[in-house]
Design an enzyme around this catalytic site. Structure first.
Site, mmCIF file in Angstrom:
data_model
loop_
_atom_site.group_PDB
_atom_site.id
_atom_site.type_symbol
_atom_site.label_atom_id
_atom_site.label_comp_id
_atom_site.label_asym_id
_atom_site.label_seq_id
_atom_site.Cartn_x
_atom_site.Cartn_y
_atom_site.Cartn_z
ATOM 1 N N GLY A 147 1.229 -22.794 -26.599
ATOM 2 C CA GLY A 147 1.756 -21.525 -27.076
ATOM 3 C C GLY A 147 1.462 -21.368 -28.549
ATOM 4 O O GLY A 147 1.859 -22.213 -29.346
ATOM 5 N N CYS A 157 4.270 -21.984 -22.348
ATOM 6 C CA CYS A 157 5.024 -22.445 -23.506
ATOM 7 C C CYS A 157 5.132 -23.962 -23.474
ATOM 8 O O CYS A 157 4.807 -24.605 -22.478
ATOM 9 C CB CYS A 157 6.433 -21.853 -23.521
ATOM 10 S SG CYS A 157 6.478 -20.046 -23.564
ATOM 11 N N TYR A 183 -6.502 -26.967 -16.581
ATOM 12 C CA TYR A 183 -6.696 -26.330 -17.881
ATOM 13 C C TYR A 183 -5.538 -26.485 -18.855
ATOM 14 O O TYR A 183 -5.738 -26.808 -20.019
ATOM 15 C CB TYR A 183 -6.991 -24.835 -17.665
ATOM 16 C CG TYR A 183 -7.099 -24.030 -18.937
ATOM 17 C CD1 TYR A 183 -8.098 -24.303 -19.871
ATOM 18 C CD2 TYR A 183 -6.213 -22.988 -19.203
ATOM 19 C CE1 TYR A 183 -8.202 -23.563 -21.041
ATOM 20 C CE2 TYR A 183 -6.322 -22.240 -20.370
ATOM 21 C CZ TYR A 183 -7.303 -22.526 -21.286
ATOM 22 O OH TYR A 183 -7.407 -21.800 -22.435
ATOM 23 N N ASN A 192 10.465 -23.383 -20.820
ATOM 24 C CA ASN A 192 9.084 -23.222 -20.388
ATOM 25 C C ASN A 192 9.107 -22.783 -18.928
ATOM 26 O O ASN A 192 9.632 -23.494 -18.074
ATOM 27 C CB ASN A 192 8.327 -24.546 -20.535
ATOM 28 C CG ASN A 192 6.941 -24.519 -19.904
ATOM 29 O OD1 ASN A 192 6.452 -25.537 -19.441
ATOM 30 N ND2 ASN A 192 6.296 -23.364 -19.894
ATOM 31 N N GLY A 193 8.543 -21.621 -18.665
ATOM 32 C CA GLY A 193 8.531 -21.112 -17.300
ATOM 33 C C GLY A 193 8.766 -19.616 -17.288
ATOM 34 O O GLY A 193 8.562 -18.921 -18.283
#
Length: 491
Positions: A42, A16, A258, A117-118
């Site tokens: 996301g 995210c 990436y 985020n996580g």
């Protein structure tokens, strides 16, 4: 039938992205711009919550930022000089509107919105305990666990309640929280997920998952939020807190490979430069004679450039990508599915015909994409097809906010490199070594006793406990043990 594009379903999904604005005119509009820059992190849903000094306003929607937040009437309803936004790929909870963030709740101490985020690796255990104590959940997202822990904390101030809540969770989190008094941002003590800070002017602050989101709004990059740091932006200015015991940091190394955009800076390093360095190390570690080095677009491009320069082999675009194909397409049958592979990537046949080529990609997950790409090059007439991968074999699942397949579906968890090469039908296959990857990021080598990054997807060395996973696996292990006992008794 609407389905994921065949070149997308064999990639690790990009967790995210979060973006926050404090004390800025048109905060929601600026947040929408920031989310555009983070769209790659996301692509299932997006949301923005703003605060106008009296009320919180929220708009959440499935789909991309464009189309949902480029309408004047939507942004016009999100009033205020403070806003937080989120782009989502569902790593915890399903794809439904109730799971789209930011999540918001009215607490006894005021309004509270959170973008995360996580992934919380003990969320299920905490959730069961909270439900037992009377909490009523409105989503299946692990982020809501944080809200309930804050709501039920015995501390007086919201800041102390949030600290109390986060001391109970394990896993990875970069949070942007909004309260009636201001904005609170924090990063887990290991710094697994990224979070950076910038400013427009004195007193106007921006927080984001990546520096590229600061660039798009014209903000000056200040620094990364430190692992375990909690920053409060309010009318009193900016204050920094370190409420957690200090630990050696373990930022996710795959951000360099990436996840992050190549024009971002992660942990003080240019992502683009690191990816070129990865390619150079690959050329050093696993050389092969060839006519061309060809990237698998787009994530393999910087590493392919680095490989070509180091190996003194021409870099060419042997695969052409269409940028007008989304993540999904109409698939009425298997025949069209096979043809649909070429909707997004097509071989540059006049270039590759009769040539020995080196394909450079960022990773191999299930292996199905690599197989299709090799086949495509064969059909275009390539004489030899060698593949080089800009990361070590992905042999373990991630539990820190990245949607990876179950371990048994990861090609590297089942096959040796030689067997993987046979599976994708390449003439040769090579991965960068784990130490080579560390060297490319600027480290001398991987510290075996205390790794400098989270590299669990390659090594299985998880930096935190995995309570929810352990509780699932333990009954299965007991079941296997009981079956062994029964078999032993029968014999």
């Amino acid at each position: 039938m609407l389905t994921t594009h065949p070149f997308d379903d064999d990639k690790l999904k990009e967790e995210c992205g979060v973006f926050g604005v404090y004390n800025v005119d048109d905060a929601a509009a600026m947040t929408a711009l920031g989310l555009h820059a983070l769209q790659h992190r996301g692509q299932e849903a997006a949301g923005i919550t703003s605060f106008d000094g009296n009320e919180f306003h929220t708009h959440r929607a499935l789909g991309h930022v464009a189309g949902n937040f480029d309408q004047e009437e939507v942004i016009g309803r999100l009033k205020g000089r403070m806003a937080a936004g989120h782009v989502r790929y569902s790593t915890s909870g399903g794809t439904s509107l109730r799971n789209v963030q930011p999540l918001y709740a009215d607490l006894s101490v005021g309004g509270f919105a959170v973008a995360h985020n996580g992934n919380i690796s003990n969320a299920e255990k905490l959730r069961k305990e909270l439900v037992r104590r009377g909490s009523i959940f409105q989503s299946t997202s692990d982020t809501e666990v944080i809200i309930h822990l804050v709501a039920t904390s015995g501390f007086r101030t919201l800041l102390d309640r949030l600290i109390d809540a986060l001391k109970q969770v394990e896993g990875a989190y970069s949070l942007i929280c909004m309260t009636n008094e201001g904005m609170i941002v924090c990063r887990d003590p290991l710094g697994i997920r990224p979070l950076v800070m910038g400013k427009l002017d004195d007193g106007n602050y921006i927080f984001a998952s990546e520096t590229v989101a600061l660039d798009i709004v014209g903000a000056e990059y200040i620094r990364s939020v430190e692992p375990g740091e909690m920053i409060v932006a309010s009318h009193n200015g900016l204050t920094s807190h370190h409420p957690f015991p200090k630990q050696p940091s373990r930022p996710c190394i795959f951000e360099h490979v990436y996840f992050s955009r190549p024009d971002s800076i992660v942990n003080g390093s240019s992502v683009y430069s690191v990816r070129k360095a990865i390619g150079a190390v690959l050329a050093e570690e696993i050389p092969v004679e060839a006519d061309y080095v060809i990237p698998v677009p787009d994530s393999g491009t910087p590493a392919a450039l680095g490989y070509a320069e180091a190996a003194n082999i021409p870099f060419e675009l042997g695969i052409i990508r269409s940028h007008y194909v989304g993540r999904t397409f109409i698939q009425p049958g298997d025949g069209v599915r096979h043809l649909g592979v070429k909707l997004k990537h097509n071989a540059n046949k006049p270039l590759v015909e009769g040539k020995r080529i080196i394909l450079v990609d960022d990773s191999i997950v299930r292996g199905t994409t690599s197989l299709k790409i090799v086949q495509m090059m064969r059909e275009a007439g390539a004489a030899e097809v060698h593949m080089r991968i800009a990361s070590p074999p992905t042999s373990h699942s991630c539990f820190y906010g990245v949607d990876t397949p179950e371990r048994e579906k990861l090609l590297a968890s089942r096959f040796t490199v030689e067997e993987m090469c046979d599976f994708i039908q390449a003439d040769s296959l090579g991965f960068i070594s784990i130490d080579g990857l560390y060297r490319a990021t600027g480290e001398k080598e991987r510290n075996q006793a205390q790794p400098q990054h989270c590299d669990a997807c390659f090594t299985g060395c998880y930096p935190t406990t995995l309570t929810d996973l352990d509780e699932v696996e333990q009954p299965n292990q007991l079941k296997l043990l009981n079956e062994q006992v029964v078999r032993s008794e029968r014999t």
